[in-house]
Design a protein around this motif. Structure first.
Motif, PDB file in Angstrom:
ATOM      1  N   VAL A 121     -10.415   3.952 -19.156  1.00 54.04           N
ATOM      2  CA  VAL A 121     -10.056   3.805 -17.741  1.00 54.04           C
ATOM      3  C   VAL A 121      -9.402   2.442 -17.531  1.00 54.04           C
ATOM      4  O   VAL A 121      -9.860   1.440 -18.075  1.00 54.04           O
ATOM      5  CB  VAL A 121     -11.304   3.923 -16.838  1.00 54.04           C
ATOM      6  CG1 VAL A 121     -10.939   3.757 -15.369  1.00 54.04           C
ATOM      7  CG2 VAL A 121     -12.000   5.253 -17.071  1.00 54.04           C
ATOM      8  N   VAL A 122      -8.340   2.407 -16.753  1.00 55.42           N
ATOM      9  CA  VAL A 122      -7.660   1.147 -16.458  1.00 55.42           C
ATOM     10  C   VAL A 122      -7.849   0.820 -14.979  1.00 55.42           C
ATOM     11  O   VAL A 122      -7.699   1.692 -14.121  1.00 55.42           O
ATOM     12  CB  VAL A 122      -6.162   1.232 -16.807  1.00 55.42           C
ATOM     13  CG1 VAL A 122      -5.405   0.009 -16.319  1.00 55.42           C
ATOM     14  CG2 VAL A 122      -5.989   1.397 -18.318  1.00 55.42           C
ATOM     15  N   ALA A 123      -8.226  -0.423 -14.704  1.00 58.37           N
ATOM     16  CA  ALA A 123      -8.427  -0.858 -13.319  1.00 58.37           C
ATOM     17  C   ALA A 123      -7.296  -1.783 -12.908  1.00 58.37           C
ATOM     18  O   ALA A 123      -6.737  -2.510 -13.736  1.00 58.37           O
ATOM     19  CB  ALA A 123      -9.761  -1.566 -13.185  1.00 58.37           C
ATOM     20  N   GLY A 124      -6.955  -1.763 -11.624  1.00 63.21           N
ATOM     21  CA  GLY A 124      -5.931  -2.666 -11.118  1.00 63.21           C
ATOM     22  C   GLY A 124      -6.357  -3.282  -9.798  1.00 63.21           C
ATOM     23  O   GLY A 124      -6.910  -2.587  -8.940  1.00 63.21           O
ATOM     24  N   THR A 125      -6.126  -4.576  -9.648  1.00 62.19           N
ATOM     25  CA  THR A 125      -6.419  -5.265  -8.381  1.00 62.19           C
ATOM     26  C   THR A 125      -5.116  -5.898  -7.890  1.00 62.19           C
ATOM     27  O   THR A 125      -4.073  -5.788  -8.545  1.00 62.19           O
ATOM     28  CB  THR A 125      -7.456  -6.382  -8.581  1.00 62.19           C
ATOM     29  OG1 THR A 125      -6.848  -7.402  -9.393  1.00 62.19           O
ATOM     30  CG2 THR A 125      -8.712  -5.868  -9.265  1.00 62.19           C
ATOM     31  N   ALA A 126      -5.210  -6.620  -6.775  1.00 66.37           N
ATOM     32  CA  ALA A 126      -4.024  -7.295  -6.233  1.00 66.37           C
ATOM     33  C   ALA A 126      -3.402  -8.217  -7.277  1.00 66.37           C
ATOM     34  O   ALA A 126      -2.182  -8.388  -7.323  1.00 66.37           O
ATOM     35  CB  ALA A 126      -4.405  -8.075  -4.983  1.00 66.37           C
ATOM     36  N   LYS A 127      -4.248  -8.788  -8.133  1.00 67.28           N
ATOM     37  CA  LYS A 127      -3.746  -9.728  -9.155  1.00 67.28           C
ATOM     38  C   LYS A 127      -2.870  -9.037 -10.194  1.00 67.28           C
ATOM     39  O   LYS A 127      -2.100  -9.677 -10.902  1.00 67.28           O
ATOM     40  CB  LYS A 127      -4.932 -10.394  -9.856  1.00 67.28           C
ATOM     41  CG  LYS A 127      -5.665 -11.378  -8.954  1.00 67.28           C
ATOM     42  CD  LYS A 127      -6.594 -12.256  -9.782  1.00 67.28           C
ATOM     43  CE  LYS A 127      -7.223 -13.345  -8.937  1.00 67.28           C
ATOM     44  NZ  LYS A 127      -8.122 -12.829  -7.893  1.00 67.28           N
ATOM     45  N   ASP A 128      -3.003  -7.743 -10.320  1.00 67.42           N
ATOM     46  CA  ASP A 128      -2.231  -7.011 -11.334  1.00 67.42           C
ATOM     47  C   ASP A 128      -0.879  -6.517 -10.820  1.00 67.42           C
ATOM     48  O   ASP A 128      -0.148  -5.836 -11.540  1.00 67.42           O
ATOM     49  CB  ASP A 128      -3.046  -5.804 -11.821  1.00 67.42           C
ATOM     50  CG  ASP A 128      -4.343  -6.247 -12.479  1.00 67.42           C
ATOM     51  OD1 ASP A 128      -4.272  -7.093 -13.380  1.00 67.42           O
ATOM     52  OD2 ASP A 128      -5.418  -5.776 -12.060  1.00 67.42           O
ATOM     53  N   ILE A 129      -0.579  -6.828  -9.563  1.00 73.10           N
ATOM     54  CA  ILE A 129       0.702  -6.373  -9.008  1.00 73.10           C
ATOM     55  C   ILE A 129       1.821  -7.268  -9.543  1.00 73.10           C
ATOM     56  O   ILE A 129       1.803  -8.478  -9.331  1.00 73.10           O
ATOM     57  CB  ILE A 129       0.646  -6.408  -7.455  1.00 73.10           C
ATOM     58  CG1 ILE A 129      -0.360  -5.364  -6.962  1.00 73.10           C
ATOM     59  CG2 ILE A 129       2.031  -6.165  -6.854  1.00 73.10           C
ATOM     60  CD1 ILE A 129      -0.675  -5.455  -5.482  1.00 73.10           C
ATOM     61  N   PRO A 130       2.792  -6.677 -10.255  1.00 73.67           N
ATOM     62  CA  PRO A 130       3.822  -7.516 -10.857  1.00 73.67           C
ATOM     63  C   PRO A 130       4.798  -8.128  -9.850  1.00 73.67           C
ATOM     64  O   PRO A 130       5.373  -9.185 -10.100  1.00 73.67           O
ATOM     65  CB  PRO A 130       4.554  -6.572 -11.810  1.00 73.67           C
ATOM     66  CG  PRO A 130       4.206  -5.190 -11.372  1.00 73.67           C
ATOM     67  CD  PRO A 130       2.912  -5.270 -10.654  1.00 73.67           C
ATOM     68  N   GLY A 131       4.980  -7.468  -8.707  1.00 74.34           N
ATOM     69  CA  GLY A 131       5.913  -7.995  -7.701  1.00 74.34           C
ATOM     70  C   GLY A 131       5.158  -8.552  -6.508  1.00 74.34           C
ATOM     71  O   GLY A 131       4.160  -9.250  -6.661  1.00 74.34           O
ATOM     72  N   LYS A 132       5.652  -8.231  -5.301  1.00 69.00           N
ATOM     73  CA  LYS A 132       5.024  -8.725  -4.062  1.00 69.00           C
ATOM     74  C   LYS A 132       3.935  -7.761  -3.599  1.00 69.00           C
ATOM     75  O   LYS A 132       4.148  -6.554  -3.603  1.00 69.00           O
ATOM     76  CB  LYS A 132       6.071  -8.807  -2.938  1.00 69.00           C
ATOM     77  CG  LYS A 132       7.057  -9.929  -3.084  1.00 69.00           C
ATOM     78  CD  LYS A 132       7.833 -10.134  -1.766  1.00 69.00           C
ATOM     79  CE  LYS A 132       8.817  -9.011  -1.481  1.00 69.00           C
ATOM     80  NZ  LYS A 132       9.658  -9.251  -0.304  1.00 69.00           N
ATOM     81  N   ASN A 133       2.825  -8.291  -3.143  1.00 71.86           N
ATOM     82  CA  ASN A 133       1.741  -7.439  -2.638  1.00 71.86           C
ATOM     83  C   ASN A 133       1.971  -7.121  -1.156  1.00 71.86           C
ATOM     84  O   ASN A 133       1.149  -7.410  -0.305  1.00 71.86           O
ATOM     85  CB  ASN A 133       0.401  -8.131  -2.859  1.00 71.86           C
ATOM     86  CG  ASN A 133      -0.776  -7.243  -2.489  1.00 71.86           C
ATOM     87  OD1 ASN A 133      -0.628  -6.029  -2.329  1.00 71.86           O
ATOM     88  ND2 ASN A 133      -1.942  -7.852  -2.327  1.00 71.86           N
ATOM     89  N   ILE A 134       3.120  -6.547  -0.870  1.00 71.68           N
ATOM     90  CA  ILE A 134       3.461  -6.218   0.527  1.00 71.68           C
ATOM     91  C   ILE A 134       4.102  -4.843   0.566  1.00 71.68           C
ATOM     92  O   ILE A 134       5.004  -4.541  -0.227  1.00 71.68           O
ATOM     93  CB  ILE A 134       4.452  -7.252   1.117  1.00 71.68           C
ATOM     94  CG1 ILE A 134       3.763  -8.602   1.325  1.00 71.68           C
ATOM     95  CG2 ILE A 134       5.039  -6.763   2.448  1.00 71.68           C
ATOM     96  CD1 ILE A 134       4.716  -9.709   1.668  1.00 71.68           C
ATOM     97  N   LEU A 135       3.613  -4.015   1.500  1.00 69.73           N
ATOM     98  CA  LEU A 135       4.268  -2.732   1.767  1.00 69.73           C
ATOM     99  C   LEU A 135       5.177  -2.952   2.962  1.00 69.73           C
ATOM    100  O   LEU A 135       4.716  -3.047   4.102  1.00 69.73           O
ATOM    101  CB  LEU A 135       3.226  -1.659   2.081  1.00 69.73           C
ATOM    102  CG  LEU A 135       2.347  -1.241   0.902  1.00 69.73           C
ATOM    103  CD1 LEU A 135       1.175  -0.413   1.395  1.00 69.73           C
ATOM    104  CD2 LEU A 135       3.151  -0.476  -0.133  1.00 69.73           C
ATOM    105  N   HIS A 136       6.450  -3.055   2.696  1.00 68.87           N
ATOM    106  CA  HIS A 136       7.370  -3.344   3.797  1.00 68.87           C
ATOM    107  C   HIS A 136       7.471  -2.154   4.762  1.00 68.87           C
ATOM    108  O   HIS A 136       7.689  -1.029   4.346  1.00 68.87           O
ATOM    109  CB  HIS A 136       8.773  -3.649   3.261  1.00 68.87           C
ATOM    110  CG  HIS A 136       9.789  -3.776   4.356  1.00 68.87           C
ATOM    111  ND1 HIS A 136       9.870  -4.893   5.152  1.00 68.87           N
ATOM    112  CD2 HIS A 136      10.715  -2.911   4.825  1.00 68.87           C
ATOM    113  CE1 HIS A 136      10.818  -4.700   6.059  1.00 68.87           C
ATOM    114  NE2 HIS A 136      11.347  -3.509   5.886  1.00 68.87           N
TER     115      HIS A 136
END
Lengths: 151, 784
Positions: free
Chosen positions: B74-89
């Motif tokens: 299983v792979v987990a992802g948090t905000a820190k794993d976002i490669p770009g901007k953490n924004i949904l425009h």
């Protein structure tokens, strides 16, 4: 558990977990994806199919609940009434987004199997288990009534 | 460009104006149309989301047992794993994909888990523990505005403000004989599309990403996925799958659904499916903004409408998302389709700690139309006038100015809709004097509990995005003729059940003189046409229609040139009539259009063109509260007939008459489908539907057993009445219709209830409890 079931006229024998839902058995195990998912709780009716001549919501039926040698009719099946209703749904614009359509067609098929002469009130009663969010049901009534005329 | 006045469906039409069979019907009635959950990809993975259990909290720590997860695959992802901007425009860029430091609503995504089965992804939840410190939350928009301590959006929680100003509203009230003032409340309404949200992200390593999914606005998703992953937009491709209803609910939410799937796919470099269950969908995705509306109306005894003052507080939930645009429509529609010299509308969108609310058919207007049309009725009642006659005195006609100062110089069919709805419903015959509560009680004593009533609303709809959304108001089209004489086209707007594919195919068939059966639309794919804006604001028929007209016009020229050369005639002396190409002067038939296409192909001529459309200019000056808010307006009169049980408050709906001026019915059958379905959804809003939140801000009515939408049993007879007052800017005169059918039903219903039992509601839906309570209150008030 081992199930022996006739689906759309074809005898199927399979080993399935007892808690397999009929919906998942149809869609995932048999690839009959015309039966749609909508709510998991038998509330929306999108997954309606005909089991032993009765309309049921396949998302709340476990395979263990189904008697051996049962028969199932889904939207993929061959049936005079079913095909007629499908044609009328096309003609009258009774399918909009389509997500409830196959469940609705199965409910209408079951209704006309039981009694081809149902009146408006009985059509409303017969279809009330399938929710449609697009059509206001009006074109669906038109399609079912036109199908009745040709039965 | 086609001249509206010269076009008559009966005489000239090959496809437009006809009840042609829906293009998508064949595969929908067999269940073969592929929805997101019907698709599968090799080695596909599933996504589960760990969401905030709190309405407002600080995230202190996220502890993930990576070792165990790895052993489980299983792979987990948090905000820190976002490669770009953490924004949904969307508009204001305040919405993160995954919460990092603070959660602002119950259900906000914090961590994603990706695994080979959904079961495994769900099981892995126990290896993630998130530590929160709860902080005070606020759920009411009036309370949240300028809240002294709770800060959700900037300093005052107001994320958008629009106003309308006209004349001198205080002077207007001073000149009024009667001033009516009320506070209204409208509920959160769930879209309840039958197909829940879902996207599948298919990566090509870390190089590019394709997202398939159920959505209205693929270009929104393209931008969000690109920005989240830090990829060029050109490397992100979005393909719409068959979409099982949307109603606004799949406008901005797929930004989140698609981006979560894309992040998962980026992390595991495999296809990732994210399909929401019904409960997850209702609990965590957008709904119609609940609102508080303060409304004040001044009239004279002679029936003059002297002044309208409105304050609107839209509850936007935790993030602004579409609120600035939704609020604009609320502000523009707040004073109604009437002539009134003194108007003041102040509208605020206020953030709270509920789930982010968003677009829903009507887009901010139903929240103000319910109070506005209630007020019109109460004003008529106060001076003893028939409510339809009172409206008739004030409705806009050609050449009139709206309350925000826009002169409407054409296509104003409101009066026609009013006359037709009144006539077909038998209004004057059915409309009985509203009883006093004493009369109602008197009848009860005689054993008569059920009373009929009839109510009305007159409304308008500003077509397309208007001045607030004008930068997105563009549309592309691509048309390609094939050597066998068939035609395929692509657009950037989407089919979600409304009938767009059918209507646009009719336009292409008409423009090219090709049989409707030979026209096909390819699935919407962001790589086929440039950013065409969102499929919202009832704009697809008009804007994609105009872009297609532009493309077809170019194609006609290309075809005519080759035909002229071959037949040695003048290219300007050629026209298409009844699927044939003929000389205009001699009326001599040269060849069929299909053969002409073959000719162009054989001659190696260009057989594909791109079309483009930009909405006519709009401008709104918010400082002055005046402007040309929208390009065109659609108009509607709704009449609802009810039977109310005065003892227990139940309301049965008998009939709905819905008269709509749509400019031109391209396909009367799909149009009726929109009117019938929209009317019923509007009836749901007025009579049944309300999302209930717990005191902690969690959605309580989270399934279709507790959130009730109308079934066949609650559906009245719906009478569609089509009025065609053409708009010169629309294809064949057409205007938008998607939203308008929903918008005016609620007040026509509550006005009918008032006519039946003499009580007024300030809150919808008109549940038996509310109607019963209003009757009891009136008995109390009048001491009968």
């Amino acid at each position: 558990m081992n199930v022996k079931i006739t689906i759309n006229g074809k005898l199927i024998t399979r080993e399935v977990p007892e808690n397999r839902r009929l919906l998942d058995f149809l869609r995932e195990d048999l690839g009959l994806k015309g039966t749609k998912y909508g709510c998991d709780q038998g509330e929306c009716g999108a997954c309606s199919i005909i089991l032993n001549n009765k309309i049921v919501t396949s998302c709340i039926i476990l395979m263990a609940q189904i008697p051996q040698n049962s028969t199932v009719l889904t939207i993929e099946g061959t049936d005079h009434v079913l095909q007629l209703i499908q044609e009328k749904f096309k003609e009258f614009g009774a399918a909009q987004c389509g997500a409830c359509t196959t469940g609705m067609i199965m409910a209408a098929t079951s209704l006309l199997h039981l009694d081809p002469k149902v009146n408006q009130k009985e059509i409303e009663d017969g279809l009330c288990g399938v929710l449609c969010r697009c059509t206001g049901y009006t074109k669906i009534y038109d399609a079912v009534k036109e199908a009745q005329k040709q039965l | 460009m086609f001249l509206v006045k010269e076009f008559s469906s009966e005489v000239d039409s090959m496809a437009v104006g006809k009840r042609l069979k829906r293009k998508d019907a064949d595969t929908k009635v067999t269940g073969e149309a592929p929805y997101a959950y019907d698709m599968s990809f090799a080695d596909e993975q599933y996504l589960a989301v760990i969401r905030s259990p709190y309405a407002h909290a600080r995230i202190v720590n996220i502890a993930i047992d990576y070792k165990i997860l790895e052993s489980l695959g299983v792979v987990a992802g948090t905000a820190k794993d976002i490669p770009g901007k953490n924004i949904l425009h969307v508009i204001l860029d305040d919405w993160p994909l995954l919460a990092e430091k603070v959660v602002r609503h119950v259900g906000e995504p914090v961590v994603i888990l990706v695994a080979a089965s959904l079961h495994l992804a769900e099981e892995a939840r126990k290896y993630v523990s998130i530590e929160y410190i709860e902080i005070p939350a606020v759920f009411d928009p009036v309370e949240a505005k300028d809240h002294p301590t709770i800060q959700i959006f900037e300093e005052n929680n107001v994320c958008s403000y629009w106003q309308q100003k006209n004349g001198d509203v205080e002077k207007g009230f001073a000149e009024s004989d009667i001033v009516i003032e009320n506070e209204y409340r409208t509920p959160a309404q769930e879209h309840a599309y039958i197909e829940t949200q879902g996207c599948i992200a298919v990566p090509q390593g870390h190089d590019s990403m394709t997202v398939y999914g159920s959505m209205q606005c693929p270009f929104y998703v393209q931008r969000c996925v690109a920005e989240i992953l830090g990829m060029e937009w050109s490397k992100v491709n979005i393909i719409q799958t068959t979409t099982g209803g949307a109603f606004g609910g799949k406008e901005d939410v797929p930004n989140q659904v698609g981006s979560l799937a894309a992040l998962g796919a980026w992390l595991v470099r495999k296809p990732v499916k994210f399909l929401l269950t019904r409960e997850e969908d209702i609990e965590t995705t957008s709904k119609r903004h609940p609102a508080v509306i303060r409304y004040k109306t001044g009239v004279t005894k002679q029936g003059e409408l002297k002044a309208i003052k409105v304050e609107v507080f839209l509850n936007t939930g935790a993030y602004a998302t579409l609120a600035p645009a939704v609020l604009y429509r609320a502000a523009m529609h707040a004073a109604g389709p009437y002539r009134c010299g003194n108007v003041d509308v102040q509208a605020y969108a206020v953030t709270t700690n509920l789930v982010p609310f968003g677009a829903f058919r009507g887009f901010g207007s139903p929240q103000v139309i319910f109070p506005g049309e209630e007020q019109m009725d109460r004003a008529a009642e106060s001076i003893g006038m028939d409510p339809s006659d009172f409206r008739e005195l004030h409705i806009l006609k050609v050449g009139d100015k709206t309350t925000f100062g826009q002169v409407i110089d054409q296509s104003v069919g409101l009066e026609q809709t009013l006359h037709k709805a009144r006539e077909q419903s038998g209004w004057y015959k059915k409309r009985k004097p509203t009883p006093t509560i004493a009369q109602v009680l008197e009848e009860q004593k005689k054993g008569k509990y059920r009373r009929k009533g009839i109510g009305i609303s007159t409304i308008f709809y500003g077509c397309f995005l208007g001045a607030a959304g004008k930068l997105m108001s563009r549309s592309g089209a691509y048309v390609q003729v094939e050597p066998d004489g068939s035609v395929r086209f692509a657009v950037g707007t989407t089919e979600m059940g409304q009938g767009m594919i059918t209507v646009l195919s009719q336009i292409v068939a008409e423009e090219l003189g090709i049989e409707y059966e030979k026209v096909y639309m390819t699935p919407v794919d962001t790589s086929r046409v440039p950013d065409s804006g969102p499929t919202v604001a009832s704009r697809a028929t008009i804007m994609s229609g105009r872009a297609l007209q532009d493309a077809c016009k170019q194609l006609r020229t290309l075809i005519y040139d080759k035909v002229a050369l071959k037949y040695e005639v003048d290219a300007t002396d050629i026209e298409i009539k009844e699927f044939q190409i003929q000389e205009i002067t001699t009326q001599k038939k040269l060849l069929s259009v299909s053969d002409a296409i073959k000719l162009v192909y054989q001659e190696r001529g260009q057989i594909a063109v791109a079309g483009w459309d930009v909405a006519p200019p709009t401008h709104y000056d918010n400082e002055k509260g005046q402007g040309d808010a929208y390009s065109a307006y659609a108009w509607c009169t709704n009449i609802v007939e009810v039977e109310v049980d005065s003892q227990i408050g139940t309301v049965d709906i008998l009939n709905i008459w819905a008269a709509h001026d749509v400019g031109k019915a391209i396909n009367p059958q799909t149009l009726e489908g929109q009117i019938e379905g929209g009317s019923l959804q509007g009836l749901g809003y007025g009579r049944y539907e309300e999302i209930i939140f717990t005191p902690e801000g969690r959605v309580l009515s989270n399934n279709l057993g507790t959130y009730l939408i109308p079934t066949t049993k609650e559906t009245p007879k719906i009478h569609s009445i089509i009025v065609e007052d053409p708009w010169s800017g629309g294809p064949y005169g057409a205007k938008g219709i998607g939203e308008q059918p929903l918008m005016g039903i609620a007040p026509a219903l509550t006005n009918a209830i008032a006519n039946a039992v003499g009580v007024r509601l300030n809150t919808i839906p008109a549940t038996p409890e509310r109607v019963w309570a209003a009757i009891q209150e009136k008995i109390e008030e009048e001491k009968v």
